[in-house]
Design a protein around this motif. Structure first.
Motif, PDB file in Angstrom:
ATOM      1  N   SER A 152     -29.641  71.909 -45.062  1.00 51.39           N
ATOM      2  CA  SER A 152     -30.123  72.258 -43.611  1.00 51.39           C
ATOM      3  C   SER A 152     -30.169  73.494 -42.787  1.00 51.39           C
ATOM      4  O   SER A 152     -30.686  73.550 -41.885  1.00 51.39           O
ATOM      5  CB  SER A 152     -29.304  70.969 -42.806  1.00 51.39           C
ATOM      6  N   GLY A 153     -29.243  74.391 -43.381  1.00 54.69           N
ATOM      7  CA  GLY A 153     -29.035  75.418 -42.767  1.00 54.69           C
ATOM      8  C   GLY A 153     -28.068  75.419 -41.463  1.00 54.69           C
ATOM      9  O   GLY A 153     -27.647  74.256 -41.253  1.00 54.69           O
ATOM     10  N   SER A 154     -27.515  76.237 -41.098  1.00 53.96           N
ATOM     11  CA  SER A 154     -26.514  76.359 -40.247  1.00 53.96           C
ATOM     12  C   SER A 154     -27.024  76.028 -38.919  1.00 53.96           C
ATOM     13  O   SER A 154     -28.304  76.307 -38.753  1.00 53.96           O
ATOM     14  CB  SER A 154     -25.577  77.597 -40.054  1.00 53.96           C
ATOM     15  N   SER A 155     -26.428  75.689 -37.735  1.00 54.45           N
ATOM     16  CA  SER A 155     -26.916  75.629 -36.226  1.00 54.45           C
ATOM     17  C   SER A 155     -25.861  75.955 -35.276  1.00 54.45           C
ATOM     18  O   SER A 155     -24.766  75.825 -35.625  1.00 54.45           O
ATOM     19  CB  SER A 155     -27.396  74.102 -36.194  1.00 54.45           C
ATOM     20  N   ALA A 156     -26.369  76.242 -34.389  1.00 53.60           N
ATOM     21  CA  ALA A 156     -25.465  76.565 -33.083  1.00 53.60           C
ATOM     22  C   ALA A 156     -26.132  76.113 -31.792  1.00 53.60           C
ATOM     23  O   ALA A 156     -27.352  75.969 -31.574  1.00 53.60           O
ATOM     24  CB  ALA A 156     -25.339  78.157 -32.772  1.00 53.60           C
ATOM     25  N   GLU A 157     -25.043  75.749 -30.851  1.00 61.01           N
ATOM     26  CA  GLU A 157     -25.688  75.098 -29.703  1.00 61.01           C
ATOM     27  C   GLU A 157     -24.771  75.595 -28.436  1.00 61.01           C
ATOM     28  O   GLU A 157     -23.645  75.635 -28.720  1.00 61.01           O
ATOM     29  CB  GLU A 157     -25.465  73.617 -29.884  1.00 61.01           C
ATOM     30  N   PHE A 158     -25.288  75.695 -27.207  1.00 61.83           N
ATOM     31  CA  PHE A 158     -24.575  75.654 -26.099  1.00 61.83           C
ATOM     32  C   PHE A 158     -24.682  74.490 -24.976  1.00 61.83           C
ATOM     33  O   PHE A 158     -25.874  73.941 -25.202  1.00 61.83           O
ATOM     34  CB  PHE A 158     -25.013  77.061 -25.422  1.00 61.83           C
ATOM     35  N   GLY A 159     -23.772  74.359 -24.430  1.00 63.87           N
ATOM     36  CA  GLY A 159     -24.020  73.087 -23.519  1.00 63.87           C
ATOM     37  C   GLY A 159     -23.356  73.086 -22.394  1.00 63.87           C
ATOM     38  O   GLY A 159     -22.137  74.186 -22.099  1.00 63.87           O
ATOM     39  N   VAL A 160     -23.417  72.467 -21.249  1.00 63.32           N
ATOM     40  CA  VAL A 160     -22.739  72.284 -20.059  1.00 63.32           C
ATOM     41  C   VAL A 160     -22.809  70.887 -19.528  1.00 63.32           C
ATOM     42  O   VAL A 160     -23.564  70.281 -19.978  1.00 63.32           O
ATOM     43  CB  VAL A 160     -23.417  73.127 -18.771  1.00 63.32           C
ATOM     44  N   ALA A 161     -21.681  70.474 -19.014  1.00 60.10           N
ATOM     45  CA  ALA A 161     -21.408  69.181 -18.479  1.00 60.10           C
ATOM     46  C   ALA A 161     -20.689  69.082 -17.193  1.00 60.10           C
ATOM     47  O   ALA A 161     -19.568  68.767 -17.077  1.00 60.10           O
ATOM     48  CB  ALA A 161     -20.277  68.364 -19.651  1.00 60.10           C
ATOM     49  N   PRO A 162     -21.629  69.124 -15.974  1.00 55.77           N
ATOM     50  CA  PRO A 162     -21.058  68.902 -14.892  1.00 55.77           C
ATOM     51  C   PRO A 162     -20.510  67.344 -14.767  1.00 55.77           C
ATOM     52  O   PRO A 162     -21.093  66.517 -15.112  1.00 55.77           O
ATOM     53  CB  PRO A 162     -21.981  68.995 -13.869  1.00 55.77           C
ATOM     54  N   ALA A 163     -19.576  67.046 -13.861  1.00 56.99           N
ATOM     55  CA  ALA A 163     -19.198  65.705 -13.538  1.00 56.99           C
ATOM     56  C   ALA A 163     -18.639  65.753 -12.131  1.00 56.99           C
ATOM     57  O   ALA A 163     -17.906  66.712 -11.752  1.00 56.99           O
ATOM     58  CB  ALA A 163     -18.295  65.309 -14.762  1.00 56.99           C
ATOM     59  N   ILE A 164     -18.240  64.559 -11.602  1.00 51.96           N
ATOM     60  CA  ILE A 164     -17.538  64.157 -10.732  1.00 51.96           C
ATOM     61  C   ILE A 164     -16.589  63.072 -10.804  1.00 51.96           C
ATOM     62  O   ILE A 164     -16.576  62.105 -11.577  1.00 51.96           O
ATOM     63  CB  ILE A 164     -18.390  63.872  -9.164  1.00 51.96           C
ATOM     64  N   GLU A 165     -15.272  63.079 -10.340  1.00 52.22           N
ATOM     65  CA  GLU A 165     -13.992  62.325 -10.641  1.00 52.22           C
ATOM     66  C   GLU A 165     -13.903  61.696  -9.219  1.00 52.22           C
ATOM     67  O   GLU A 165     -13.574  62.245  -8.161  1.00 52.22           O
ATOM     68  CB  GLU A 165     -12.911  63.061 -11.067  1.00 52.22           C
ATOM     69  N   TYR A 166     -13.241  60.334  -9.351  1.00 48.65           N
ATOM     70  CA  TYR A 166     -12.639  59.632  -8.058  1.00 48.65           C
ATOM     71  C   TYR A 166     -11.362  59.056  -8.895  1.00 48.65           C
ATOM     72  O   TYR A 166     -11.568  58.347  -9.718  1.00 48.65           O
ATOM     73  CB  TYR A 166     -13.521  58.686  -7.670  1.00 48.65           C
ATOM     74  N   ASN A 167     -10.475  59.296  -8.190  1.00 40.31           N
ATOM     75  CA  ASN A 167      -8.978  58.714  -8.493  1.00 40.31           C
ATOM     76  C   ASN A 167      -8.382  57.858  -7.407  1.00 40.31           C
ATOM     77  O   ASN A 167      -8.302  58.191  -6.109  1.00 40.31           O
ATOM     78  CB  ASN A 167      -8.135  59.909  -8.817  1.00 40.31           C
ATOM     79  N   TRP A 168      -8.116  56.593  -7.882  1.00 37.71           N
ATOM     80  CA  TRP A 168      -7.562  55.795  -6.684  1.00 37.71           C
ATOM     81  C   TRP A 168      -6.001  55.934  -6.685  1.00 37.71           C
ATOM     82  O   TRP A 168      -5.641  55.664  -5.609  1.00 37.71           O
ATOM     83  CB  TRP A 168      -7.744  54.120  -7.154  1.00 37.71           C
ATOM     84  N   SER A 169      -5.354  56.391  -7.857  1.00 39.29           N
ATOM     85  CA  SER A 169      -4.019  56.711  -7.748  1.00 39.29           C
ATOM     86  C   SER A 169      -3.937  57.867  -9.119  1.00 39.29           C
ATOM     87  O   SER A 169      -4.775  58.173  -9.572  1.00 39.29           O
ATOM     88  CB  SER A 169      -3.260  55.398  -8.113  1.00 39.29           C
TER      89      SER A 169
END
Length: 321
Positions: A272-289
């Motif tokens: 397959s050959g080697s591979s490389a990747e870059f990523g970003v993962a924005p998120a929002i959290e809500y906490n009841w407690s």
């Protein structure tokens, strides 16, 4: 791990240490306490904390990995238990279903490769100190998912067929900003080593119905720098920045049919050959407690070397008891 990956790891660790050192004085003089913010955790980076003995963490994810012509729906759940002081153990069950536009979908929801996990905490962050929480994590992924003899439904392939051992260093620290709000930082790095799998017929490795042989995935390096900003005690903004490098996957064996369907074994060897990747993962959290919260986010993988880009919306619930 090659020299480029090691240099990258050193740079990431130096960056993390410098952030902690630069804000050490702010941490020691801030009147705000850690309890002023509740967290579920970012979308991808694992916590460096361990559970108190006798306590459980349950965190199920639902997601859809969207690539050209394919939607891979799945669920990954983290079920962890505080075994003794500083040591947590657990299991990560995975199920999935593939919907494709250029062939038949998965025949049903299937089991993916499940993992066993243990994490030991080496240090723990204390307000006023620059030393982060640091833990060593070991994970063994089991070949529980279907990966070969897929017949006319390649989309039924949800596993790899190999045992994979992953060693990781997870770290976590806190920064108090001038406005009194808290930023939580995580830096995780890992290396995964896989065994080989016997392969028959149509498989996730791209083999055809007449193939018999072996597949050997390459090693995988992964780094994740994550930041969470506490807007309020309950609401948190989070983002992961990731880098991954996958080694060459080699497939070797025999193909037992020629174009006229007369058995005539042909040697097969592919890389397959080697591979490389870059990523970003924005998120929002809500906490009841402090014990329960929900996260909604999206991971975006940018198409890098030998990598297909993807977009993965996900939702997760984090519950500790």
């Amino acid at each position: 791990m090659n020299i480029r990956q090691r240099i990258g790891l050193v740079l990431l660790l130096c960056l993390f240490a410098s952030i902690g050192s630069a804000f050490a004085q702010t941490l020691s003089t801030s009147p705000e306490q850690q309890s002023d913010a509740w967290w579920t955790g970012p979308m991808l980076a694992n916590s460096a904390e361990t559970l108190p003995p006798g306590h459980f963490l349950f965190e199920p994810y639902l997601y859809d990995i969207r690539t050209p012509h394919t939607d891979s729906f799945g669920s990954r759940a983290y079920i962890l238990y505080g075994l003794v002081n500083r040591l947590s153990v657990g299991v990560i069950p995975v199920i999935g279903y593939n919907k494709v536009s250029n062939g038949p979908n998965s025949s049903s929801v299937g089991v993916g490769d499940w993992s066993l996990q243990a994490q030991y905490r080496l240090t723990e962050f204390h307000q006023g100190s620059w030393i982060p929480t640091i833990a060593i994590q070991l994970q063994e992924t089991l070949p529980t998912g279907k990966y070969d003899e897929l017949g006319h439904r390649p989309s039924d392939g949800l596993g790899s067929g190999v045992y994979t051992t992953t060693a990781a260093i997870n770290s976590q620290t806190y920064v108090w900003l001038p406005n009194g709000r808290i930023v939580r930082l995580r830096l995780d790095v890992s290396e995964a080593l896989s065994g080989s799998a016997r392969v028959r017929g149509v498989s996730v490795y791209g083999t055809d119905a007449n193939f018999q042989g072996l597949a050997k995935p390459g090693n995988t390096f992964f780094a994740d720098l994550a930041m969470e900003y506490s807007l309020t005690q309950r609401w948190v903004l989070a983002v992961d920045f990731t880098y991954g490098h996958n080694g060459n996957t080699q497939v070797t064996g025999l193909d037992f049919a020629d174009p006229s369907n007369i058995p005539s074994p042909q040697n097969v060897r592919s890389n397959s050959g080697s591979s490389a990747e870059f990523g970003v993962a924005p998120a929002i959290e809500y906490n009841w407690s402090p014990r329960i919260g929900v996260l909604l986010g999206t991971r975006v993988i940018f198409g890098g070397h030998n990598t297909v880009g993807s977009v993965t919306p996900a939702i997760a619930v984090n519950y500790v008891y």
